[in-house]
Design an enzyme around this catalytic site. Structure first.
Site: not given
Ligand code: NI
Length: 182
Positions: A46, A51, A92-93, A134-135, A138
């Site tokens: 995701g 991000q 998380c990326l 989660h997204e 963000h």
């Molecule tokens: Ni994340």
């Protein structure tokens, strides 16, 4: 399609509340395509627009062939969730190599606009529901760390700071990463 640079923890962009998308135009479609491209290059499941440095309410989720289809989430809203919660590990990326257990509703119904500008609703449960939540977090400037206890959060932040020693800036060029991060 372009693989864009990722904003890492510490970037103010990750704490910004993203603005709603007024219309799905070519620029938004390009953003969606780039989010998928960047997410896949980073082996994520995701990715949210902030991000990659764009404060607009656009995110993508693709948890793989076990829970199709991949979702384009433009102006997403969770319209319903079940009472049952599940605790599972998240990463998380934007916070590489940091993981923590987060409790979230197990099943949700999300309403969002797709790449063609059509409003739709989708049911999701388990890992896919977790990725969607989660997204959407963000897009509100919330990170999974915010769901942890203060003690756990400071432990992970200390680990993060140690790993970042000697590195400057908050942008990361995407290169292949281990699978499983959101
Ligand atoms: Ni994340």
């Amino acid at each position: 399609m372009t693989v864009r640079d990722l904003h890492l923890l510490g970037s103010p962009m990750l704490r910004q509340r993203a603005a709603p998308v007024a219309a799905v135009d070519d620029e938004v479609r390009r953003l969606v395509d780039d989010l998928f491209e960047t997410m896949r290059a980073a082996k994520g499941v995701g990715l949210a627009a902030n991000q990659v440095g764009v404060a607009r309410r656009v995110a993508v989720v693709d948890v793989g062939p076990d829970a199709p289809p991949p979702l384009v989430l433009i102006n997403p809203v969770i319209v319903q969730h079940g009472d049952e919660h599940e605790t599972a590990e998240e990463g998380c990326l934007s916070i590489p190599d940091v993981f923590g257990d987060v409790a979230r509703p197990l099943a949700i119904i999300v309403e969002a606009t797709d790449r063609d500008g059509r409003r739709y609703t989708a049911e999701a449960s388990g890992f896919k529901a977790r990725a969607i939540q989660h997204e959407i977090d963000h897009l509100d400037g919330i990170l999974f760390l915010d769901h942890l206890s203060a003690v756990k959060r400071s432990l992970l932040l200390a680990k993060w700071k140690k790993a970042r020693l000697g590195k400057s800036g908050y942008l990361k060029e995407v290169t292949p990463e281990p699978a499983g991060e959101l």
